[in-house]
Design a protein around this motif. Structure first.
Motif, short mmCIF file in Angstrom:
data_model
loop_
_atom_site.label_atom_id
_atom_site.label_comp_id
_atom_site.label_asym_id
_atom_site.label_seq_id
_atom_site.Cartn_x
_atom_site.Cartn_y
_atom_site.Cartn_z
N GLU A 122 0.86 -1.19 0.00
CA GLU A 122 0.00 0.00 0.00
C GLU A 122 0.89 1.24 0.00
O GLU A 122 1.60 1.48 0.98
CB GLU A 122 -0.85 0.06 1.27
CG GLU A 122 -1.85 -1.06 1.43
CD GLU A 122 -2.45 -1.01 2.84
OE1 GLU A 122 -3.17 -0.05 3.16
OE2 GLU A 122 -2.17 -1.94 3.63
N ALA B 257 0.46 4.45 0.56
CA ALA B 257 0.33 5.37 1.69
C ALA B 257 0.94 4.80 2.96
O ALA B 257 1.54 5.52 3.76
CB ALA B 257 -1.14 5.73 1.92
N GLN B 258 0.79 3.49 3.14
CA GLN B 258 1.37 2.83 4.32
C GLN B 258 2.89 2.90 4.28
O GLN B 258 3.54 3.26 5.26
CB GLN B 258 0.89 1.37 4.39
CG GLN B 258 1.53 0.53 5.50
CD GLN B 258 1.07 0.92 6.89
OE1 GLN B 258 -0.04 1.43 7.05
NE2 GLN B 258 1.91 0.73 7.89
N PHE C 78 4.17 6.41 4.86
CA PHE C 78 4.14 6.70 6.30
C PHE C 78 5.38 6.16 6.99
O PHE C 78 6.02 6.86 7.79
CB PHE C 78 2.89 6.07 6.94
CG PHE C 78 2.88 6.09 8.44
CD1 PHE C 78 2.31 7.14 9.13
CD2 PHE C 78 3.44 5.04 9.17
CE1 PHE C 78 2.31 7.17 10.53
CE2 PHE C 78 3.46 5.06 10.57
CZ PHE C 78 2.89 6.13 11.25
N GLU C 79 5.74 4.93 6.69
CA GLU C 79 6.87 4.29 7.36
C GLU C 79 8.20 4.94 6.98
O GLU C 79 9.05 5.19 7.84
CB GLU C 79 6.89 2.79 7.05
CG GLU C 79 5.66 2.08 7.61
CD GLU C 79 5.64 0.58 7.32
OE1 GLU C 79 6.71 -0.01 7.14
OE2 GLU C 79 4.53 0.01 7.27
N PHE D 68 8.32 5.24 14.44
CA PHE D 68 6.90 5.02 14.16
C PHE D 68 6.02 5.82 15.13
O PHE D 68 4.96 6.31 14.76
CB PHE D 68 6.55 3.52 14.24
CG PHE D 68 7.17 2.69 13.14
CD1 PHE D 68 7.32 3.20 11.85
CD2 PHE D 68 7.59 1.40 13.39
CE1 PHE D 68 7.88 2.44 10.83
CE2 PHE D 68 8.15 0.63 12.37
CZ PHE D 68 8.30 1.14 11.09
N SER E 23 1.17 12.33 11.96
CA SER E 23 -0.02 12.10 11.12
C SER E 23 -1.31 12.47 11.84
O SER E 23 -2.23 13.03 11.25
CB SER E 23 -0.12 10.64 10.69
OG SER E 23 0.88 10.34 9.76
N ARG F 209 -2.00 2.90 10.69
CA ARG F 209 -0.71 2.81 9.97
C ARG F 209 0.42 2.45 10.93
O ARG F 209 1.25 1.58 10.65
CB ARG F 209 -0.39 4.15 9.31
CG ARG F 209 -1.34 4.54 8.22
CD ARG F 209 -0.68 4.63 6.86
NE ARG F 209 -1.68 4.49 5.82
CZ ARG F 209 -2.47 5.49 5.40
NH1 ARG F 209 -2.35 6.70 5.92
NH2 ARG F 209 -3.35 5.28 4.45
N LYS G 141 0.11 -1.10 12.17
CA LYS G 141 0.46 -2.06 11.12
C LYS G 141 1.98 -2.15 10.98
O LYS G 141 2.55 -3.24 10.89
CB LYS G 141 -0.17 -1.61 9.78
CG LYS G 141 -0.34 -2.73 8.79
CD LYS G 141 -1.02 -2.24 7.51
CE LYS G 141 -2.54 -2.21 7.62
NZ LYS G 141 -3.20 -1.92 6.32
N ALA G 142 2.64 -1.01 10.98
CA ALA G 142 4.10 -0.98 10.83
C ALA G 142 4.78 -1.68 12.01
O ALA G 142 5.70 -2.49 11.83
CB ALA G 142 4.58 0.47 10.74
N ARG H 236 4.00 -5.56 12.03
CA ARG H 236 4.75 -6.31 11.02
C ARG H 236 6.20 -6.49 11.48
O ARG H 236 6.77 -7.58 11.40
CB ARG H 236 4.75 -5.60 9.67
CG ARG H 236 5.46 -6.47 8.62
CD ARG H 236 5.75 -5.76 7.30
NE ARG H 236 4.56 -5.26 6.65
CZ ARG H 236 4.23 -3.97 6.58
NH1 ARG H 236 5.01 -3.07 7.14
NH2 ARG H 236 3.15 -3.61 5.95
#
Lengths: 206, 206
Positions: free
Chosen positions: A151, A153-154, A157-158, B162, B169, B181, B184-185, B188
């Motif tokens: 993704e 956008a994801q 972001f990171e 993060f 954000s 987001r 998720k980061a 993972r």
DNA sequence: CCTACCGATCGGTAGG
DNA sequence: CCTACCGATCGGTAGG
């Protein structure tokens, strides 16, 4: 004309000063005395402090685009350009393009709790930048260089988070390993989604 | 005694104000008028603006430890505590424990280009926090919950990045997906180094 | 672009 | 904790 040249000299200095003192800490009096101008002479170029702040944000954005974005656009679209963008961001902080660290990171955290048109301008610059990063990711995906399930956008972001992290470690903590850490984090993330040349050709059926 | 109580009320308000206006933007006059005190009466508690700033940093750190660190320490050491620390950090920003976003992220980016004892105090708080994060990672490694090859300082850098990214954000971009987001980061990254219970027992030879 | 000025606010002090 | 101040600096204006 001369007025325009003076304006650029003022803005160049204003941007440097604001990167250290913040956009609110930037004062017309100090700016004037450092440039050996009268306060009112300098003031006349902008009409208000707010206009000076907005002009400084615009000038900072030109500098950022020049140093970070443009060089990366010379690389071929896809994975190479995405990597170039990440590298030039880290270089930009390492070489202290703004003396007080990344102008936009500082402005983002300075204005993130306040309303107003200065905040809106900062937010706009940051979303333009995140958009550019996202586009680079999307292109890499469309070129078949990275996992199609990514993704944009994801990932943007990171990557942006790692940039902020590098800026923090380098400028506040004076950590010599700041860039090594950021590079390692970025490389691991990007290598994890990369598709080899052979695989790219296969997927394309060529 | 009453003086101490007043001091706490002042500092509580100072911390909130500074999270919005910055530690330099925090002024004794505004603080006094909002608390309906005289400027000099308030001033007498600290003796200088710098001392007020240092006291505000300390007060903010107590609040941070209370809301983020202490609850996570109730979880068993290792993977559960590390995850709890990440979750409580995101919660801390989501619930606006400081009205202008994370006090320490803001202070870090405000002072990262300037020398002085206020900057040093901010840097110290941040390295204490990074140290706590590192310790939680090291424990998870020592307990056999995560890959022994993980470098605690590297992972702490990434997690902290993060956190800053989520703060950015959420507070500047008002992005509703900020925490999704960040989660998720983080998930993972942590799942990628996690060792299953069965595997942990095997490695321990039990 | 300048000098000369404005009211407001800054951090800080004297004296209680 | 207060009133009453201080010099310096703030953003901004008048008039040239």
């Amino acid at each position: 004309m001369k007025g325009e040249r003076t304006r650029q000299v003022i803005l160049d200095h204003a941007v440097n000063l604001a990167s250290v003192e913040g956009l609110e800490g930037l004062t017309i009096g100090r700016l004037a005395s450092e440039l050996k101008m009268s306060k009112s002479g300098l003031f006349a170029h902008f009409g208000s402090k707010e206009e000076l702040q907005l002009a400084a944000i615009e000038a900072a954005s030109f500098r950022f685009i020049d140093v970070v974005v443009m060089p990366a656009l010379k690389k071929p679209r896809g994975y190479p350009r995405l990597v170039a963008l990440c590298k030039s961001w880290l270089n930009y902080v390492q070489h202290s393009v703004f003396p007080g660290g990344c102008f936009f990171a500082a402005a983002s955290f300075e204005f993130d709790g306040r309303p107003g048109i200065v905040r809106d301008a900062v937010a706009k610059q940051m979303s333009d930048w995140m958009g550019a990063l996202e586009r680079a990711i999307r292109m890499a995906r469309d070129e078949g260089h990275i996992d199609p399930k990514v993704e944009p956008a994801q990932l943007a972001f990171e990557l942006n988070a790692f940039f902020f992290g590098a800026n923090f470690s380098f400028n506040l903590q004076h950590d010599k390993k700041a860039f090594e850490r950021a590079k390692k984090a970025i490389t691991r993330r990007l290598e994890g989604i990369r598709i080899s040349h052979a695989e790219t050709r296969k997927r394309r059926g060529s």
